[in-house]
Design a protein around this motif. Sequence first.
Motif, mmCIF file in Angstrom:
data_model
loop_
_atom_site.group_PDB
_atom_site.id
_atom_site.type_symbol
_atom_site.label_atom_id
_atom_site.label_comp_id
_atom_site.label_asym_id
_atom_site.label_seq_id
_atom_site.Cartn_x
_atom_site.Cartn_y
_atom_site.Cartn_z
ATOM 1 N N ARG A 117 0.829 -1.205 0.000
ATOM 2 C CA ARG A 117 0.000 0.000 0.000
ATOM 3 C C ARG A 117 0.863 1.255 0.000
ATOM 4 N N GLU A 122 0.367 3.554 -3.173
ATOM 5 C CA GLU A 122 -0.446 4.739 -2.877
ATOM 6 C C GLU A 122 0.390 5.939 -2.441
ATOM 7 N N ASP A 123 1.360 5.712 -1.569
ATOM 8 C CA ASP A 123 2.127 6.832 -1.027
ATOM 9 C C ASP A 123 3.311 7.208 -1.922
ATOM 10 N N LYS A 126 3.908 5.958 -4.909
ATOM 11 C CA LYS A 126 3.440 5.991 -6.303
ATOM 12 C C LYS A 126 4.423 5.347 -7.276
ATOM 13 N N ASP A 151 -6.502 -8.576 -3.659
ATOM 14 C CA ASP A 151 -7.870 -8.141 -3.320
ATOM 15 C C ASP A 151 -7.894 -6.648 -3.031
ATOM 16 N N TRP A 152 -6.899 -6.203 -2.283
ATOM 17 C CA TRP A 152 -6.809 -4.778 -1.960
ATOM 18 C C TRP A 152 -6.593 -3.947 -3.233
ATOM 19 N N ALA A 153 -5.655 -4.386 -4.090
ATOM 20 C CA ALA A 153 -5.343 -3.646 -5.312
ATOM 21 C C ALA A 153 -6.512 -3.634 -6.289
ATOM 22 N N SER A 154 -7.211 -4.762 -6.361
ATOM 23 C CA SER A 154 -8.350 -4.856 -7.280
ATOM 24 C C SER A 154 -9.434 -3.854 -6.897
ATOM 25 N N ALA A 155 -9.670 -3.700 -5.602
ATOM 26 C CA ALA A 155 -10.698 -2.773 -5.126
ATOM 27 C C ALA A 155 -10.339 -1.322 -5.427
ATOM 28 N N ARG A 156 -9.071 -1.078 -5.722
ATOM 29 C CA ARG A 156 -8.610 0.298 -5.996
ATOM 30 C C ARG A 156 -8.146 0.469 -7.442
ATOM 31 N N ASN A 157 -8.504 -0.480 -8.276
ATOM 32 C CA ASN A 157 -8.168 -0.426 -9.706
ATOM 33 C C ASN A 157 -6.647 -0.387 -9.926
ATOM 34 N N MET A 158 -5.899 -1.124 -9.093
ATOM 35 C CA MET A 158 -4.440 -1.165 -9.198
ATOM 36 C C MET A 158 -3.924 -2.571 -9.501
#
Length: 508
Positions: A34, A38-39, A41, A65-72
């Motif tokens: 993350r 996210e931070d 980049k 799962d985390w990345a998929s939920a954020r389109n990453m």
Amino acid sequence: MERPIIEIMDTTLRDGEQTSGVSFVAREKIMIARLLLEDLKVDRVEVASARVSEGEFNAVKMICDWASARNMLSRVEVLGFVDGKVSVDWIHKAGCRVINLLTKGSEKHCTYQLKKTLAEHVADIREVVRYAQQCDMSVNVYLEDWSNGIKDSPDYVFGLIDGLQDMGIKRFMLPDTLGILNPLQVIEFMRKMKKRYPDLHFDFHAHNDYDLAVSNVLAAVLSGVKGLHTTINGLGERAGNAPLASVQAILKDHFQAITHIDESRLNDVSRVVESYSGVTIPANKPIVGDSVFTQVAGVHADGDNKNNLYCNDLLPERFGRVREYALGKTSGKANIRKNLERLGLELDEEAMRKVTERIIQLGDRKELVTQEDLPYIISDVLKHDGANNKVRLLSYFVTLAQGLKPMATLNIEIDGKTYQESSSGDGQYDAFVRALRKIYKGVLKRTFPMLVNYAVSIPPGGRTDAFVHTVITWSYEGREFRTRGLDADQTEAAIKATIKMLNIIEES
């Protein structure tokens, strides 16, 4: 000259975890992923190797799962192997949609490790690539040991890429697996690759065995490479990989390259990875080391006041940090003034002289002086400068031996006369006070103050090897008052507080 756009793939969670003794648990992996995406980049993260363990599978699944939920999800990658469907199925089941396929980039590896011909290896690779694409996965290809391959068997390397370049492989990733290259070789070999395959996307993956990883990364950029692999704090097998912080700073300042990295978050992320990995960042490590934005020499601090004479483009604020000014034996008034400004304090020239002398004295004893110590030093020096003291401790000697009571012998001057006495006690300081009391009560026939309270603390942010702040409360002739002592040694600090007390009662 057109500014190059460089793609950063961080492999802290895969190659960085191959650092001896480093193992991230699933929650740490997702936190680092993350922070990276996210931070900081970074463009991509390589988070694991396929087939390692059930725990690794669960960690990859959590990250995906985390990345998929954020389109990453397209920015998350996993290392896979030329093993038919096994690695692809493992990665796909974990939810990842990008496989970094590890192939043999040197004839030696292909011949002696796989015991296969180039044609056989290419056929095996093509089978895995086709299957991954059928599973709707994107494929990048590592040429393991490429550096030895291009040096010793370039026809093999070219034959490998010739056999794969029609497969829709997104990136060909060229590792200096054993860290054998120097920058001149990187330029030579990478330009050969670019000349032969001008339309392919090449990544360069450096190792630091000769301490040349950062230099080799930059040589690769000079040669037209579009992607670089890094790790946080240079983690990695053996001597590690190219550290992201250094790579980013040099790309920006020396090549005017464009990346998506948020420099202001580099230090914070480095500290998190330091904590999770257990690998301490050296104090002098560029960009993220504790001391790299600390001016020690007083002349440098003075220069910073005069149009930033001792500053370069690596301004600490870029990286979420601040410039500091060390306090020690090389400190001048400029260093001290810089620290006082931060604390909102101001001293006249005479006070500055006294405080500077005290800090230099402490520095000669190799004591670490911090900014947080400064108010205590000022109080200690200026409130009791000793110029007109009636009581002066000329010398003292204390002993501590197992099985014996501590002993103290002191030599003290009171109103111009010298007295010497010895005593034992329950501790070194107690022995000192008992000897002192003998002089006041037994020789001078005077009342000796009663110790009411004794408190010891370390100034906030100070170090245990720097200062002990001792505050003693005394009762004398119906009134209470406090004296303070500051020293690296607890007994010495208490003795200083005691001598200050004696001078106060002499003046009353």
